[in-house]
Design a protein around this motif. Sequence first.
Motif, PDB file in Angstrom:
ATOM      1  N   THR A  31      -1.685 -12.960  -6.538  1.00 15.44           N
ATOM      2  CA  THR A  31      -1.594 -11.738  -5.789  1.00 15.44           C
ATOM      3  C   THR A  31      -2.132 -12.233  -4.357  1.00 15.44           C
ATOM      4  N   VAL A  32      -1.422 -11.929  -3.390  1.00 17.35           N
ATOM      5  CA  VAL A  32      -1.918 -12.365  -1.944  1.00 17.35           C
ATOM      6  C   VAL A  32      -1.717 -10.788  -1.228  1.00 17.35           C
ATOM      7  N   SER A  33      -2.621 -10.226  -0.376  1.00 14.87           N
ATOM      8  CA  SER A  33      -2.367  -9.210   0.385  1.00 14.87           C
ATOM      9  C   SER A  33      -2.594  -9.492   1.849  1.00 14.87           C
ATOM     10  N   TRP A  34      -2.089  -8.848   2.488  1.00 13.60           N
ATOM     11  CA  TRP A  34      -2.224  -9.062   4.192  1.00 13.60           C
ATOM     12  C   TRP A  34      -3.148  -7.821   4.584  1.00 13.60           C
ATOM     13  N   TYR A  35      -4.024  -7.866   5.741  1.00 13.56           N
ATOM     14  CA  TYR A  35      -4.526  -6.832   6.149  1.00 13.56           C
ATOM     15  C   TYR A  35      -4.701  -7.065   7.673  1.00 13.56           C
ATOM     16  N   GLN A  36      -4.432  -5.894   8.367  1.00 10.56           N
ATOM     17  CA  GLN A  36      -4.784  -6.128  10.045  1.00 10.56           C
ATOM     18  C   GLN A  36      -5.934  -5.444  10.311  1.00 10.56           C
ATOM     19  N   GLN A  37      -6.750  -6.127  11.096  1.00 10.02           N
ATOM     20  CA  GLN A  37      -7.921  -5.592  11.570  1.00 10.02           C
ATOM     21  C   GLN A  37      -8.116  -5.671  12.965  1.00 10.02           C
ATOM     22  N   ALA A  38      -8.154  -4.476  13.699  1.00 10.87           N
ATOM     23  CA  ALA A  38      -8.026  -4.160  15.076  1.00 10.87           C
ATOM     24  C   ALA A  38      -9.778  -4.279  15.458  1.00 10.87           C
ATOM     25  N   LEU A  39      -9.894  -4.503  16.696  1.00 13.57           N
ATOM     26  CA  LEU A  39     -11.188  -4.531  17.073  1.00 13.57           C
ATOM     27  C   LEU A  39     -12.176  -3.259  16.837  1.00 13.57           C
ATOM     28  N   GLY A  40     -13.003  -3.423  16.259  1.00 14.92           N
ATOM     29  CA  GLY A  40     -14.069  -2.322  15.937  1.00 14.92           C
ATOM     30  C   GLY A  40     -13.625  -1.735  14.971  1.00 14.92           C
ATOM     31  N   GLN A  41     -12.458  -1.944  14.049  1.00 14.72           N
ATOM     32  CA  GLN A  41     -12.210  -1.011  13.049  1.00 14.72           C
ATOM     33  C   GLN A  41     -12.196  -2.080  11.676  1.00 14.72           C
ATOM     34  N   TYR A  49       1.762  -9.089  -2.142  1.00 14.37           N
ATOM     35  CA  TYR A  49       2.784  -9.887  -3.087  1.00 14.37           C
ATOM     36  C   TYR A  49       2.273 -10.210  -4.269  1.00 14.37           C
ATOM     37  N   TYR A  50       3.112 -10.109  -5.443  1.00 18.09           N
ATOM     38  CA  TYR A  50       2.705 -10.608  -6.761  1.00 18.09           C
ATOM     39  C   TYR A  50       3.872 -11.484  -7.314  1.00 18.09           C
ATOM     40  N   ARG A  51       3.433 -12.715  -7.482  1.00 16.33           N
ATOM     41  CA  ARG A  51       4.463 -13.633  -8.045  1.00 16.33           C
ATOM     42  C   ARG A  51       5.828 -13.512  -7.433  1.00 16.33           C
ATOM     43  N   GLU A  52       5.637 -13.632  -5.950  1.00 15.23           N
ATOM     44  CA  GLU A  52       6.743 -13.748  -4.875  1.00 15.23           C
ATOM     45  C   GLU A  52       7.687 -12.434  -4.825  1.00 15.23           C
ATOM     46  N   GLU A  53       7.029 -11.322  -5.299  1.00 14.56           N
ATOM     47  CA  GLU A  53       7.836 -10.007  -5.024  1.00 14.56           C
ATOM     48  C   GLU A  53       6.850  -8.894  -4.369  1.00 14.56           C
ATOM     49  N   GLU A  54       7.386  -8.200  -3.312  1.00 20.27           N
ATOM     50  CA  GLU A  54       6.481  -7.113  -2.651  1.00 20.27           C
ATOM     51  C   GLU A  54       6.113  -6.384  -3.612  1.00 20.27           C
ATOM     52  N   ASN A  55       4.813  -5.922  -3.550  1.00 25.87           N
ATOM     53  CA  ASN A  55       4.282  -5.176  -4.821  1.00 25.87           C
ATOM     54  C   ASN A  55       3.413  -4.020  -3.882  1.00 25.87           C
ATOM     55  N   LEU A  67       6.582 -13.129   2.928  1.00 28.30           N
ATOM     56  CA  LEU A  67       7.023 -13.898   2.019  1.00 28.30           C
ATOM     57  C   LEU A  67       5.928 -14.532   1.112  1.00 28.30           C
ATOM     58  N   GLN A  68       5.964 -14.838  -0.252  1.00 25.83           N
ATOM     59  CA  GLN A  68       5.241 -15.490  -1.104  1.00 25.83           C
ATOM     60  C   GLN A  68       5.946 -16.596  -1.693  1.00 25.83           C
ATOM     61  N   PHE A  69       5.339 -18.037  -1.795  1.00 26.19           N
ATOM     62  CA  PHE A  69       6.130 -18.939  -2.536  1.00 26.19           C
ATOM     63  C   PHE A  69       5.156 -19.394  -3.506  1.00 26.19           C
ATOM     64  N   PRO A  70       6.015 -20.253  -4.638  1.00 29.36           N
ATOM     65  CA  PRO A  70       5.565 -20.629  -5.870  1.00 29.36           C
ATOM     66  C   PRO A  70       4.283 -21.392  -5.582  1.00 29.36           C
ATOM     67  N   LEU A  88      -6.918  -9.067  14.321  1.00 32.20           N
ATOM     68  CA  LEU A  88      -7.085 -10.157  13.575  1.00 32.20           C
ATOM     69  C   LEU A  88      -6.544  -9.875  12.092  1.00 32.20           C
ATOM     70  N   TYR A  89      -5.649 -10.732  11.729  1.00 32.49           N
ATOM     71  CA  TYR A  89      -4.729 -10.947  10.581  1.00 32.49           C
ATOM     72  C   TYR A  89      -5.300 -11.521   9.345  1.00 32.49           C
ATOM     73  N   LEU A  90      -5.659 -10.895   8.277  1.00 31.58           N
ATOM     74  CA  LEU A  90      -6.575 -11.461   7.066  1.00 31.58           C
ATOM     75  C   LEU A  90      -5.613 -11.369   6.011  1.00 31.58           C
ATOM     76  N   CYS A  91      -5.571 -12.488   5.125  1.00 26.93           N
ATOM     77  CA  CYS A  91      -4.985 -12.631   3.883  1.00 26.93           C
ATOM     78  C   CYS A  91      -6.060 -12.677   2.742  1.00 26.93           C
ATOM     79  N   ALA A  92      -5.823 -12.143   1.714  1.00 23.26           N
ATOM     80  CA  ALA A  92      -6.623 -12.070   0.413  1.00 23.26           C
ATOM     81  C   ALA A  92      -5.921 -12.360  -0.809  1.00 23.26           C
ATOM     82  N   SER A  93      -6.708 -13.172  -1.619  1.00 23.38           N
ATOM     83  CA  SER A  93      -5.792 -13.302  -2.927  1.00 23.38           C
ATOM     84  C   SER A  93      -6.783 -13.180  -4.114  1.00 23.38           C
ATOM     85  N   SER A  94      -6.082 -12.878  -5.145  1.00 26.37           N
ATOM     86  CA  SER A  94      -6.752 -12.850  -6.447  1.00 26.37           C
ATOM     87  C   SER A  94      -5.878 -13.265  -7.641  1.00 26.37           C
ATOM     88  N   TRP A  95      -6.602 -13.336  -8.677  1.00 23.67           N
ATOM     89  CA  TRP A  95      -5.657 -13.897  -9.935  1.00 23.67           C
ATOM     90  C   TRP A  95      -4.707 -12.722 -10.273  1.00 23.67           C
TER      91      TRP A  95
END
Lengths: 116, 112
Positions: A31-41, A49-55, A67-70, A88-95
């Motif tokens: 699982t990978v997720s993306w976050y946007q962090q504006a200044l001061g927020q 995405y989970y296993r290459e599909e938006e979820n 996109l998520q790749f194998p 600031l664009y952050l990505c985060a992952s989990s199992w």
Amino acid sequence: ETGVTQSPTHLIKTRGQQVTLRCSSQSGHNTVSWYQQALGQGPQFIFQYYREEENGRGNFPPRFSGLQFPNYSSELNVNALELDDSALYLCASSWSLTGEVGEKLFFGSGTQLSVL
Amino acid sequence: KQEVTQIPAALSVPEGENLVLNCSFTDSAIYNLQWFRQDPGKGLTSLLLIQSSQREQTSGRLNASLDKSSGRSTLYIAASQPGDSATYLCAVRNSGYSTLTFGKGTMLLVSP
């Protein structure tokens, strides 16, 4: 060290351009997720995405896509950049997808995007 | 819609003080709550995660408590050090399938 790497660390673009941000997760993190962090927020959820599909998707327009790749890498694409996309664009992952008991998210160091 | 509020927005203390950061959330039906640390221009480091069935978690000088019914969590930092200077973010997860909703953070400055 979270085992999540993002590139590039900094990026400058002009309004109307397109940008691709990259993230490499820990091996086995489906699982990978993306976050946007504006200044001061706090970070705002873009999509997941989970296993290459938006979820799951937050309140962001379709010009934000991903996109998520194998090989546990992923991309965030933003078309027709606007000044307000500067953040600031952050990505985060989990199992797992469901956030099993006690499972944490692991964040990368982020990509600082400036739109001029 | 879940909303997370953190108070105070900024805090400045001398080294050695014990301090408390506050987090409140509007929807008490949470799955878990996580505290993060963020250094300027950097990513997030997970400090503590509290499941909805738990009341507190401890790691070293940090202790986080959770009162789900009142929609509150506190992060207690004992014997603060200059290295603790950072922004502390609280985030809640409403279900196993949902993602995190963050507060705006508390910016902490610990002076030598």
